[in-house]
Design a protein around this motif. Structure first.
Motif, short mmCIF file in Angstrom:
data_model
loop_
_atom_site.label_atom_id
_atom_site.label_comp_id
_atom_site.label_asym_id
_atom_site.label_seq_id
_atom_site.Cartn_x
_atom_site.Cartn_y
_atom_site.Cartn_z
N SER A 251 -3.47 41.58 -53.71
CA SER A 251 -3.94 42.12 -54.98
C SER A 251 -2.90 42.01 -56.10
O SER A 251 -3.16 42.43 -57.23
N GLY A 252 -1.73 41.48 -55.80
CA GLY A 252 -0.74 41.24 -56.85
C GLY A 252 0.28 42.35 -57.05
O GLY A 252 0.88 42.46 -58.11
N LYS A 253 0.51 43.15 -56.02
CA LYS A 253 1.46 44.27 -56.15
C LYS A 253 2.88 43.78 -56.39
O LYS A 253 3.58 44.30 -57.25
N SER A 254 3.31 42.79 -55.63
CA SER A 254 4.69 42.31 -55.78
C SER A 254 4.90 41.59 -57.10
O SER A 254 5.96 41.75 -57.74
N ILE A 255 3.92 40.83 -57.55
CA ILE A 255 4.07 40.16 -58.85
C ILE A 255 4.11 41.21 -59.96
O ILE A 255 4.82 41.05 -60.95
N GLU A 256 3.39 42.30 -59.78
CA GLU A 256 3.40 43.37 -60.79
C GLU A 256 4.78 44.03 -60.87
O GLU A 256 5.28 44.29 -61.97
N SER B 255 10.60 35.66 -56.99
CA SER B 255 11.37 36.55 -56.12
C SER B 255 12.56 37.11 -56.87
O SER B 255 13.01 36.53 -57.86
N ARG B 256 13.06 38.23 -56.37
CA ARG B 256 14.31 38.79 -56.90
C ARG B 256 14.92 39.67 -55.82
O ARG B 256 14.23 40.21 -54.97
N PRO B 257 16.24 39.84 -55.86
CA PRO B 257 16.89 40.73 -54.90
C PRO B 257 16.52 42.19 -55.16
O PRO B 257 16.19 42.56 -56.29
N ALA B 258 16.60 42.98 -54.11
CA ALA B 258 16.30 44.41 -54.22
C ALA B 258 17.23 45.18 -53.29
O ALA B 258 17.70 44.64 -52.28
N THR C 274 9.25 39.51 -53.10
CA THR C 274 8.75 38.14 -53.26
C THR C 274 7.23 38.18 -53.38
O THR C 274 6.56 38.80 -52.56
N SER C 275 6.71 37.48 -54.37
CA SER C 275 5.26 37.40 -54.55
C SER C 275 4.72 36.17 -53.83
O SER C 275 5.46 35.24 -53.54
#
Length: 196
Positions: free
Chosen positions: A13-18, A56-59, A50-51
């Motif tokens: 549903s796009g949670k990571s891209i959000e 992607s980005r570090p966390a 990561t979407s």
């Protein structure tokens, strides 16, 4: 006034891209965010958001016994604009309460993103607590893989077969889960699964 947000939706549903978009928006205005994700989510490597579309980005990694209030307190330095947490369903009840305390004590918005329920339609511990205490709930929508109606859950597929029991936590992506409406969770189209 800061709030505790829970944005939830079925897989895909796009949670990571959000979360990546929100982080970008804050940072493009010169504001600092703290992006975090639980240790258990190692699909694309530990400590990454990561979407599915490849961004992607570090966390910062959240360990199961971490006190999130203490971690955020130690890193806020007065200039922390927001805390963003991916895969929030994997948080403990105590960790969700610690996030609520961050909002109330430091007036810092905390935005959490995750699944509401598992592949067997049972709430995750973190999601259950977020539904109980979050100031704002928002459903992110996607469509059922079989009929195109709104997906409300995800069906776990192993070796081409739907799974209705097993471990609550089974880390996987499109190869292991498909978003479905309630009807098709109960009545998947097996011929279509085999072609996926």
């Amino acid at each position: 006034m800061a709030q505790l947000y829970f944005e939830y939706g079925a897989m895909g549903s796009g949670k990571s891209i959000e979360i990546l978009k929100v982080a970008h928006n804050y940072e493009s205005q010169g504001r600092r965010v703290l992006v975090m994700t639980p240790l258990v989510d190692d699909r694309y490597g530990v400590g990454k958001v990561t979407s599915r579309i490849g961004l992607s980005r570090p966390a910062e990694v959240i360990n199961p016994d971490d006190n999130l209030y203490d971690i955020i307190d130690a890193t806020r330095d007065g200039d922390l604009a927001a805390v963003l947490i991916d895969e929030a369903q994997f948080l403990s009840t105590e960790q969700v309460d610690q996030l609520a305390y961050v909002v109330d004590q430091f007036n810092i918005p905390v935005m959490t993103f995750g699944l509401k329920q598992d592949a067997f339609n049972h709430l995750f511990e973190g999601s259950k607590r977020l539904l109980e205490v979050a100031d704002k709930l928002e459903e992110m929508k996607t469509i059922c893989s079989f009929c195109g109606k709104k997906a409300t859950t995800q069906l776990r597929i192993i070796n081409g077969e739907p799974q209705y029991e097993g471990s609550q936590v089974f880390i996987g992506g499109d190869e292991a889960y498909i978003p479905t409406c309630r009807y098709h969770w109960y009545h998947p189209i097996l011929e279509k699964i085999k072609k996926m």
